[in-house]
Design a protein around this motif. Structure first.
Motif, PDB file in Angstrom:
ATOM      1  N   ASP A  98      27.266  42.163   4.273  1.00  0.00           N
ATOM      2  CA  ASP A  98      27.679  42.348   2.884  1.00  0.00           C
ATOM      3  C   ASP A  98      28.919  43.222   2.754  1.00  0.00           C
ATOM      4  N   ALA A 102      33.524  40.173   2.838  1.00  0.00           N
ATOM      5  CA  ALA A 102      32.576  39.091   2.568  1.00  0.00           C
ATOM      6  C   ALA A 102      32.444  38.851   1.071  1.00  0.00           C
ATOM      7  N   ARG A 103      32.404  39.924   0.306  1.00  0.00           N
ATOM      8  CA  ARG A 103      32.293  39.772  -1.146  1.00  0.00           C
ATOM      9  C   ARG A 103      33.547  39.139  -1.743  1.00  0.00           C
ATOM     10  N   VAL A 106      33.286  35.444  -1.223  1.00  0.00           N
ATOM     11  CA  VAL A 106      32.357  34.872  -2.192  1.00  0.00           C
ATOM     12  C   VAL A 106      33.018  34.728  -3.560  1.00  0.00           C
ATOM     13  N   THR A 125      30.689  28.868   2.000  1.00  0.00           N
ATOM     14  CA  THR A 125      30.812  30.308   1.808  1.00  0.00           C
ATOM     15  C   THR A 125      29.478  31.013   2.018  1.00  0.00           C
ATOM     16  N   TYR A 129      28.555  34.058   4.423  1.00  0.00           N
ATOM     17  CA  TYR A 129      28.069  35.295   3.800  1.00  0.00           C
ATOM     18  C   TYR A 129      26.725  35.728   4.371  1.00  0.00           C
ATOM     19  N   THR A 132      26.571  37.312   7.799  1.00  0.00           N
ATOM     20  CA  THR A 132      27.008  38.699   8.022  1.00  0.00           C
ATOM     21  C   THR A 132      25.823  39.620   8.253  1.00  0.00           C
TER      22      THR A 132
END
Length: 357
Positions: A98, A102-103, A106, A125, A129, A132
Motif C-alpha cells: 500500500d 501504489a496508490r 490506483v 491495476t 496493487y 504489494t
C-alpha cells in the motif's frame, strides 16, 4: 498471490463493492490474466493488420528469468511495484504494501473509469496493487534484497514443503540449499518459494541485509481484499479518494478471513474451486451465485474468443481480423496493459526518482 486471490477473492471484493456480476467478472479475469498473458510481440492478421502485445508474465520457471530488461518491464510494473523509498535505485525498487506509488497507480486507473478499457485497466491495476502486500520486501530487479536464508514456515511438513517447491519450479527435488536458490532465482521472491502467495502462511527468513523478517500472510491478505473493495467503491463513484471509502462489510470480512485461513490446499486451482463453491452455496454473506470458470489459454479463453488462436506460439498463424476484435476482452486487456505500463514506468516511477525503462 495466486489465482485463488486474483480471480476468486477479487471477484468477491468487486461484488461486495457494488459491481454487477458481469463487471466483477471482467475485473477479476483481467486481474488474473496478468499472470497468464505470456505472449508478447506483434499479432499479424491475414489482411495485413497488426496488433502489439506486451507480456505481463514469463512462462514456466518464472523466477529463473534473468533477462534484466524484460524483468524490469514485466516484474516491476505488474508484480513487484517499487515503493520508491530509500536512497539507491535498489532500495527504491523494493515493493512495500500500500505504498504511495501504489496508490497513485490506483488513482490513475480510477481516472480512466469512463474509457473503453476502464474495467480491464482496473483489473490489471488491482493485480499490481494487491501484490504489494504479498510481495513486500522483494524487488522486480536483480537485488540483494531478494536473497533468502534460513527460510522456515510454521505448520509446514516436509511433504508440503516439497509440494510448494514443485508448484514453483515444476521439478520435485529431494534436497535444496537456500543459497543455491538465492543465486539461481535472483528476481522477485523466487528463493522464498510460494510462501508469499499462500494466504494462511506464517513464515520467516533472513534477508540479504541480514535482517530477520517475520511474515503472517493472513492479515495482510485480508487487508488487501479490504482495500480492493474500497478501490471498487471509489471506481463506481468516480472518486479518487479510495482509501476513504468503506471496505468489506464486517460479516463478509469475517467470513473471508475464515475462508483464507482454512482453504489450505497446496494447489491454487483447487483453492479457487473451494472459493467458488463457497460463493455458489451462499456462504459469503450477500452472495449466492456461480462464478464462471476461468480459462487462461486455449478454447474459451479471451485470446481464442478474439482470434481463434489456441497456443502461445502464434508467430506462424494469421487470423482473420474483424471489427469484433476491437471490442474483444483480449484487445481491451492488452491495451489496458500498455496504458498501465506506460503510466507506471514513464510517469509515476520517474517522478519518484526511479527510471527503470
Amino acid at each position: 498471490m495466486n489465482i485463488d486471490f486474483h480471480y476468486g477473492v477479487v471477484y468477491i471484493a468487486a461484488r461486495a463493492g457494488g459491481m454487477t456480476p458481469g463487471d466483477a467478472l471482467t475485473v477479476a479475469h483481467a486481474c488474473q490474466y496478468v499472470d497468464d498473458a505470456t505472449t508478447r510481440g506483434i499479432l499479424r492478421f491475414k489482411g495485413g493488420e497488426t496488433f502489439e502485445r506486451f507480456a505481463t508474465a514469463h512462462k514456466l520457471f518464472d523466477y529463473a528469468n534473468t533477462e534484466s530488461d524484460q524483468n524490469r518491464l514485466v516484474w516491476t510494473p505488474f508484480h513487484f511495484l517499487p515503493a520508491g523509498e530509500g536512497e539507491t535505485l535498489e532500495e527504491k525498487a523494493i515493493c512495500r504494501p500500500d505504498s504511495e506509488i501504489a496508490r497513485e497507480v490506483v488513482r490513475c486507473a480510477i481516472r480512466q473509469r469512463d474509457s473503453e478499457t476502464g474495467l480491464h485497466r482496473l483489473g490489471v491495476t488491482l493485480h499490481t496493487y494487491v501484490d504489494t502486500w504479498a510481495h513486500q520486501g522483494f524487488a522486480g530487479i536483480e537485488s540483494q534484497w531478494n536473497r533468502v536464508h534460513l527460510l522456515e514456515a510454521q505448520d509446514c511438513t516436509r511433504k508440503g514443503w516439497l509440494a510448494s517447491f514443485k508448484l514453483a519450479t515444476e521439478h520435485l527435488l529431494e534436497h535444496i540449499e537456500e543459497d543455491v536458490l538465492t543465486i539461481a532465482l535472483p528476481v522477485g521472491h523466487g528463493a522464498a518459494l510460494h510462501y508469499p502467495d499462500q494466504p494462511w502462511a506464517r513464515w520467516h527468513y533472513i534477508d540479504g541485509r541480514n535482517n530477520f523478517v517475520s511474515r503472517h500472510n493472513l492479515p495482510e491478505f485480508v487487508q488487501a481484499a479490504e482495500m480492493a473493495c474500497r478501490v471498487v467503491r471509489a471506481y463506481m463513484a468516480g472518486r479518487e479518494d479510495f482509501e476513504a471509502q468503506p471496505g468489506l462489510p464486517a460479516d463478509v470480512k469475517d467470513t473471508l478471513t475464515e475462508l483464507l485461513d482454512t482453504n489450505r490446499d497446496m494447489d491454487d486451482d483447487q483453492r479457487l474451486r473451494n472459493i467458488c463453491e463457497w460463493v455458489k452455496a451462499g456462504r459469503i454473506p450477500g452472495l449466492k451465485e456461480p462464478i464462471p470458470a476461468y480459462i487462461a489459454k486455449g478454447r474459451g479463453s479471451w485470446k481464442y474468443q478474439a482470434t481463434g488462436l489456441e497456443g502461445d506460439d502464434d508467430t506462424g498463424d494469421r487470423p482473420e481480423w474483424t471489427s469484433a476484435f476491437e471490442k474483444s476482452d483480449y484487445r481491451l486487456f492488452h491495451d489496458a496493459v500498455k496504458q498501465h505500463r506506460f503510466v507506471t514506468t514513464q510517469e509515476i516511477l520517474p517522478a519518484h526518482g526511479l527510471r527503470i525503462a
